[in-house]
Design a protein around this motif. Structure first.
Motif, PDB file in Angstrom:
ATOM      1  N   ALA A 121       0.851  -1.188   0.000  1.00  0.00           N
ATOM      2  CA  ALA A 121       0.000   0.000   0.000  1.00  0.00           C
ATOM      3  C   ALA A 121       0.888   1.239   0.000  1.00  0.00           C
ATOM      4  CB  ALA A 121      -0.903  -0.009   1.228  1.00  0.00           C
ATOM      5  N   ARG A 122       0.279   2.387  -0.280  1.00  0.00           N
ATOM      6  CA  ARG A 122       1.045   3.641  -0.319  1.00  0.00           C
ATOM      7  C   ARG A 122       0.276   4.741   0.406  1.00  0.00           C
ATOM      8  NH1 ARG A 122       5.604   3.709  -2.873  1.00  0.00           N
ATOM      9  NH2 ARG A 122       6.116   2.025  -4.333  1.00  0.00           N
ATOM     10  N   LEU A 123       1.041   5.572   1.087  1.00  0.00           N
ATOM     11  CA  LEU A 123       0.455   6.736   1.737  1.00  0.00           C
ATOM     12  C   LEU A 123       0.147   7.804   0.693  1.00  0.00           C
ATOM     13  CD1 LEU A 123       2.746   7.189   4.871  1.00  0.00           C
ATOM     14  CD2 LEU A 123       0.434   6.238   4.827  1.00  0.00           C
ATOM     15  N   GLU A 125      -0.761  11.985  -0.057  1.00  0.00           N
ATOM     16  CA  GLU A 125      -0.181  13.221   0.461  1.00  0.00           C
ATOM     17  C   GLU A 125      -0.744  13.539   1.842  1.00  0.00           C
ATOM     18  OE1 GLU A 125       0.282  17.962  -0.780  1.00  0.00           O
ATOM     19  OE2 GLU A 125      -0.537  16.493  -2.212  1.00  0.00           O
ATOM     20  N   ARG A 126      -2.036  13.357   2.025  1.00  0.00           N
ATOM     21  CA  ARG A 126      -2.643  13.580   3.334  1.00  0.00           C
ATOM     22  C   ARG A 126      -2.157  12.524   4.337  1.00  0.00           C
ATOM     23  NH1 ARG A 126      -3.786  15.879   7.726  1.00  0.00           N
ATOM     24  NH2 ARG A 126      -5.859  15.594   8.632  1.00  0.00           N
ATOM     25  N   GLY A 127      -1.965  11.298   3.867  1.00  0.00           N
ATOM     26  CA  GLY A 127      -1.473  10.245   4.736  1.00  0.00           C
ATOM     27  C   GLY A 127      -0.088  10.546   5.275  1.00  0.00           C
ATOM     28  N   ARG A 128       0.737  11.194   4.465  1.00  0.00           N
ATOM     29  CA  ARG A 128       2.084  11.551   4.944  1.00  0.00           C
ATOM     30  C   ARG A 128       2.026  12.607   6.040  1.00  0.00           C
ATOM     31  NH1 ARG A 128       3.164  10.622  -0.583  1.00  0.00           N
ATOM     32  NH2 ARG A 128       2.798  12.795  -1.152  1.00  0.00           N
ATOM     33  N   GLU A 129       0.963  13.415   6.056  1.00  0.00           N
ATOM     34  CA  GLU A 129       0.792  14.393   7.135  1.00  0.00           C
ATOM     35  C   GLU A 129       0.367  13.705   8.433  1.00  0.00           C
ATOM     36  OE1 GLU A 129      -2.050  17.189   5.774  1.00  0.00           O
ATOM     37  OE2 GLU A 129      -0.813  17.958   4.136  1.00  0.00           O
ATOM     38  N   VAL A 130      -0.478  12.699   8.325  1.00  0.00           N
ATOM     39  CA  VAL A 130      -0.965  11.996   9.512  1.00  0.00           C
ATOM     40  C   VAL A 130       0.094  11.038  10.061  1.00  0.00           C
ATOM     41  CG1 VAL A 130      -2.748  10.410  10.383  1.00  0.00           C
ATOM     42  CG2 VAL A 130      -3.354  12.219   8.763  1.00  0.00           C
ATOM     43  N   PHE A 131       0.919  10.498   9.158  1.00  0.00           N
ATOM     44  CA  PHE A 131       1.969   9.557   9.553  1.00  0.00           C
ATOM     45  C   PHE A 131       3.327  10.107   9.106  1.00  0.00           C
ATOM     46  CE2 PHE A 131      -1.941   7.215   8.612  1.00  0.00           C
ATOM     47  CZ  PHE A 131      -2.178   6.592   9.832  1.00  0.00           C
ATOM     48  N   PRO A 132       3.801  11.182   9.742  1.00  0.00           N
ATOM     49  CA  PRO A 132       5.003  11.865   9.272  1.00  0.00           C
ATOM     50  C   PRO A 132       6.290  11.089   9.493  1.00  0.00           C
ATOM     51  CG  PRO A 132       4.292  12.799  11.359  1.00  0.00           C
ATOM     52  CD  PRO A 132       3.221  11.841  10.932  1.00  0.00           C
ATOM     53  N   TYR A 133       6.214   9.973  10.176  1.00  0.00           N
ATOM     54  CA  TYR A 133       7.394   9.162  10.475  1.00  0.00           C
ATOM     55  C   TYR A 133       7.567   7.992   9.511  1.00  0.00           C
ATOM     56  CZ  TYR A 133       3.587   6.617  12.719  1.00  0.00           C
ATOM     57  OH  TYR A 133       2.402   5.965  12.964  1.00  0.00           O
ATOM     58  N   LEU A 134       6.618   7.821   8.569  1.00  0.00           N
ATOM     59  CA  LEU A 134       6.645   6.679   7.654  1.00  0.00           C
ATOM     60  C   LEU A 134       7.096   7.077   6.262  1.00  0.00           C
ATOM     61  CD1 LEU A 134       3.352   4.725   8.490  1.00  0.00           C
ATOM     62  CD2 LEU A 134       5.674   4.267   9.293  1.00  0.00           C
ATOM     63  N   ASP A 136       6.693   6.225   2.106  1.00  0.00           N
ATOM     64  CA  ASP A 136       5.448   6.129   1.337  1.00  0.00           C
ATOM     65  C   ASP A 136       4.913   4.700   1.236  1.00  0.00           C
ATOM     66  OD1 ASP A 136       5.599   8.805   0.982  1.00  0.00           O
ATOM     67  OD2 ASP A 136       6.202   8.755  -1.116  1.00  0.00           O
ATOM     68  N   ALA A 137       5.808   3.731   1.033  1.00  0.00           N
ATOM     69  CA  ALA A 137       5.382   2.350   0.801  1.00  0.00           C
ATOM     70  C   ALA A 137       5.166   1.631   2.123  1.00  0.00           C
ATOM     71  CB  ALA A 137       6.416   1.613  -0.037  1.00  0.00           C
ATOM     72  N   LEU A 138       4.058   0.904   2.212  1.00  0.00           N
ATOM     73  CA  LEU A 138       3.727   0.157   3.426  1.00  0.00           C
ATOM     74  C   LEU A 138       3.273  -1.251   3.030  1.00  0.00           C
ATOM     75  CD1 LEU A 138       3.390   0.301   6.515  1.00  0.00           C
ATOM     76  CD2 LEU A 138       1.009   0.894   6.139  1.00  0.00           C
ATOM     77  N   ASN A 501      17.484  -3.146   8.025  1.00  0.00           N
ATOM     78  CA  ASN A 501      17.147  -2.750   6.660  1.00  0.00           C
ATOM     79  C   ASN A 501      15.635  -2.658   6.468  1.00  0.00           C
ATOM     80  OD1 ASN A 501      19.859  -2.692   6.039  1.00  0.00           O
ATOM     81  ND2 ASN A 501      19.894  -4.714   5.093  1.00  0.00           N
ATOM     82  N   LEU A 502      14.905  -3.603   7.053  1.00  0.00           N
ATOM     83  CA  LEU A 502      13.441  -3.537   6.990  1.00  0.00           C
ATOM     84  C   LEU A 502      12.936  -2.273   7.680  1.00  0.00           C
ATOM     85  CD1 LEU A 502      12.389  -7.232   7.753  1.00  0.00           C
ATOM     86  CD2 LEU A 502      11.810  -5.944   5.683  1.00  0.00           C
ATOM     87  N   TYR A 503      13.461  -2.022   8.871  1.00  0.00           N
ATOM     88  CA  TYR A 503      13.013  -0.863   9.638  1.00  0.00           C
ATOM     89  C   TYR A 503      13.272   0.433   8.871  1.00  0.00           C
ATOM     90  CZ  TYR A 503      12.426   2.335  13.579  1.00  0.00           C
ATOM     91  OH  TYR A 503      12.013   3.345  14.402  1.00  0.00           O
ATOM     92  N   GLN A 504      14.452   0.566   8.301  1.00  0.00           N
ATOM     93  CA  GLN A 504      14.809   1.786   7.583  1.00  0.00           C
ATOM     94  C   GLN A 504      14.049   1.931   6.277  1.00  0.00           C
ATOM     95  OE1 GLN A 504      19.065   1.393   7.376  1.00  0.00           O
ATOM     96  NE2 GLN A 504      19.345   1.874   9.550  1.00  0.00           N
ATOM     97  N   SER A 505      13.577   0.826   5.716  1.00  0.00           N
ATOM     98  CA  SER A 505      12.773   0.911   4.489  1.00  0.00           C
ATOM     99  C   SER A 505      11.357   1.373   4.768  1.00  0.00           C
ATOM    100  CB  SER A 505      12.744  -0.454   3.790  1.00  0.00           C
ATOM    101  OG  SER A 505      11.921  -1.377   4.504  1.00  0.00           O
ATOM    102  N   LEU A 506      10.944   1.321   6.037  1.00  0.00           N
ATOM    103  CA  LEU A 506       9.571   1.653   6.410  1.00  0.00           C
ATOM    104  C   LEU A 506       9.446   2.981   7.145  1.00  0.00           C
ATOM    105  CD1 LEU A 506       8.561  -1.893   7.712  1.00  0.00           C
ATOM    106  CD2 LEU A 506       7.817  -0.856   5.558  1.00  0.00           C
ATOM    107  N   THR A 507      10.467   3.375   7.877  1.00  0.00           N
ATOM    108  CA  THR A 507      10.389   4.560   8.726  1.00  0.00           C
ATOM    109  C   THR A 507      11.420   5.596   8.322  1.00  0.00           C
ATOM    110  OG1 THR A 507      11.953   3.700  10.365  1.00  0.00           O
ATOM    111  CG2 THR A 507       9.631   3.135  10.663  1.00  0.00           C
TER     112      THR A 507
END
Length: 595
Positions: A121-123, A125-134, A136-138, A501-507
């Motif tokens: 899934a992908r965040l 533009e509004r999703g990036r505001e709600v989840f500013p620590y993530l 784009d790809a989830l 590597n997983l953690y850094q690819s997500l956060t």
């Protein structure tokens, strides 16, 4: 929010049976963060839930529903009407953690339902505001059930997270009267990464950024048996052996290579060491220096040091004097070599001395352990998070301790540590896979599959606001011969590389990994428990009032409490948070403008 409404800083969590994945996961997450909440499973709660107290105070600042249709059963008409008004002004928000798409949620009926296996899934533009620590790809973990639906063109719906086909998996629905509800169309349990990643941002949105609670992502790593030899698994005999050179002990090169890895990845390894192992090594070889010890000491700040007792003796039947001697002799040895052990901490060999209900037959705690710990002023020791324990003996009045729960023995808090599939007698993937196959634990697993599974398991703990450490053995730091790029590595470093590597690819870097020591973990667990008890007994209550947070401490001493979103503390994941001390009486803390 309205400046005149008094709102208690508490969450209402509603479920039907209480067994819904979303209910169980939020129950665990809120408790672990120290967020005050009421968890109501309607099947066991015949009376209606009250939203507003008789004095007009709003009891909850947000609602989390495990699934659709719960409010009609939870609230009587009067309370439902009150909730509708409060969602307009002052603007209480709610989350439906597993919603069936339809017009009531601002979505079209689902075009597909089933397992959302391994989609990314992908965040928005509004999703990036709600989840500013993530980022784009989830990725969505296998086994996730959900619905695919799109926003209703007639509704005001903002998608935050979308599937590859554009379907909304998470979004915000705004009613014409201004009410806002977060809608999630997939289920998520506590073992799935996407749910762990999203919860901090969800809670921030629900509470408009200000709530009681504290969130960090922890990864503490401990390595046992350092300076000792370990047995070596023989894949030909399918057994652990010590003959014919079947001994695993780190070398100076292993120490230097591990230190380079530690500095490169920014991850500290805490070495639980046994001074007796070094003395034995020198005595058996007739030498006066231990090359491994010299190499470890030369690496300085790459490692932390923990007392693992002097000779790693089994403490199950030792006297108090013998246990004390094991602890003290290792302290004296460390002082002679300039090693600073973490004060008031010990890890017993193989967690012996403690009761072990998983043993056959179940083993009671050595009654001499607690007096020895108290005599040596030990405040924290380790236990195995995979084993159930018990207080004291195993008589009819004994109290079992569930696996993974901390408990007190003597003067010390026993802190659970997570074991891994990397056993104490393996250094290579060949050894590990044969051991797992021979013991029936993973008969058909490959190294890549095992690496992926273990990394995913550790990642879930890392993202779960869980400070409990993971432990390995020194044998796992020997060369593994499995690095993909042809370089020399070890099982531990390969596994942690995969996790990082997983953690850094997500956060994003705004959410760094935190590495508390064993005593810091213990103090944190005790502080959280003290706060929970104070809140449960009503000794301290916090309210949103005007432009700030009003904390009322009815006790006679100061109470520490976790606060996120006020104008204090340190930045983490897009908001400030801290543990603060509230003196008896009233404390007022400023907060930023509501979002």
């Amino acid at each position: 929010m309205s400046s005149t409404t008094r709102i208690e800083m508490r969450i209402l969590l509603l479920g039907d049976s209480g067994g819904e994945p979303g209910y169980e996961t939020w129950d665990t997450s809120l408790a672990r963060a120290g967020v005050p909440f009421d968890a109501v499973a309607l099947a066991d709660h015949p009376s209606a839930v009250s939203i507003v107290r008789p004095d007009g105070t709003v009891r909850y600042q947000a609602l989390i529903l495990a699934k659709d249709g719960l409010l009609e059963s939870a609230l009587d008409p009067e309370q439902r009407s009150a909730l509708d008004a409060l969602e307009c002004d002052p603007g209480l928000r709610r989350l439906t953690a597993y919603a069936y798409p339809g017009p009531s949620h601002g979505l079209t009926p689902p075009k597909w339902a089933g397992r959302l296996d391994d989609i990314t899934a992908r965040l928005t533009e509004r999703g990036r505001e709600v989840f500013p620590y993530l980022r784009d790809a989830l990725p969505i973990d296998a086994g996730t059930w959900g619905y695919l639906a799109t926003p209703d063109p007639e509704a005001r719906f903002e998608s935050l997270l979308v599937a590859p086909d554009g379907s909304s998996l998470l979004g915000i629905h705004r009613d014409p009267d201004g009410r806002e509800r977060m809608v999630q169309t997939f289920d998520a349990n506590s073992g799935q990464v996407q749910g762990q990643l999203l919860r901090q941002g969800m809670l921030a949105w629900l509470t408009r950024g200000v709530h009681l609670g504290y969130q960090r992502n922890y990864l503490s790593v401990q390595v046992d048996d350092v300076l000792l030899p370990n047995q070596s698994w023989d894949p030909e005999r399918h057994a652990s052996v010590t003959d014919s050179g079947g001994i695993l002990r780190m070398t100076a090169d292993d120490a230097a290579r591990t230190a380079r890895w530690s500095r490169r990845r920014g991850i500290r390894l805490d070495l639980a060491c046994n001074g007796g192992g070094s003395q034995r090594y020198m005595s058996e070889r007739g030498i006066d220096r231990d090359p491994l010890l010299d190499a470890l000491l030369a690496e300085g700040d790459a490692f932390g040091w923990v007392n693992h007792t002097f000779e790693h003796r089994n403490l199950d039947e030792l006297s108090s004097e013998a246990i004390e001697h094991e602890i003290e002799q290792n302290l004296e040895w460390a002082a002679e070599h300039g090693i600073e052990f973490e004060p008031q901490v010990v890890i017993t060999g193989a967690h012996t001395g403690l009761a072990n209900l998983a043993a056959t037959p179940p083993r009671a705690e050595n009654q001499n352990l607690a007096p020895a710990l108290s005599a040596r002023k030990i405040r924290f020791l380790a236990c195995d998070a995979s084993r159930p324990y018990a207080y004291g003996d195993l008589g009819p009045d004994s109290r079992p301790v569930p696996a993974g729960a901390p408990f007190v023995t003597g003067s010390a808090l026993a802190i659970p540590r997570y074991p891994t599939a990397l056993a104490h007698d393996v250094a290579t993937a060949e050894q590990l896979l044969d051991r797992l196959k021979s013991t029936g634990q993973a008969p058909d697993e490959s190294w890549p599959a095992l690496l992926s599974r273990e990394a995913r398991r550790i990642l879930v703990k890392l993202l779960g606001n869980d400070p409990r450490p993971h432990f390995f053995h020194q044998s796992n730091l020997l060369p593994s011969g499995t690095a993909e790029n042809g370089s020399t590595s070890s099982l531990v470093c390969e596994l942690l590389d995969r996790v990082l590597n997983l953690y850094q690819s997500l956060t994003l870097p705004s959410m760094p990994i935190v590495q508390p020591t064993l005593s810091e973990i213990g103090r944190g667990l005790l502080r959280l428990e003290a706060w929970r008890e104070a809140a449960a007994r009503g000794h301290v209550v916090a309210y949103l009032e005007g432009d700030g947070v009003r904390i009322v401490n009815r006790a006679t001493a100061a109470i520490e409490l976790p606060l996120t979103g006020a104008l204090l503390g340190e930045e983490y994941g897009g908001s400030r948070s801290a543990w603060i001390s509230a003196a008896p009486g009233t404390t007022f803390v400023d907060r930023p403008a509501a979002g």
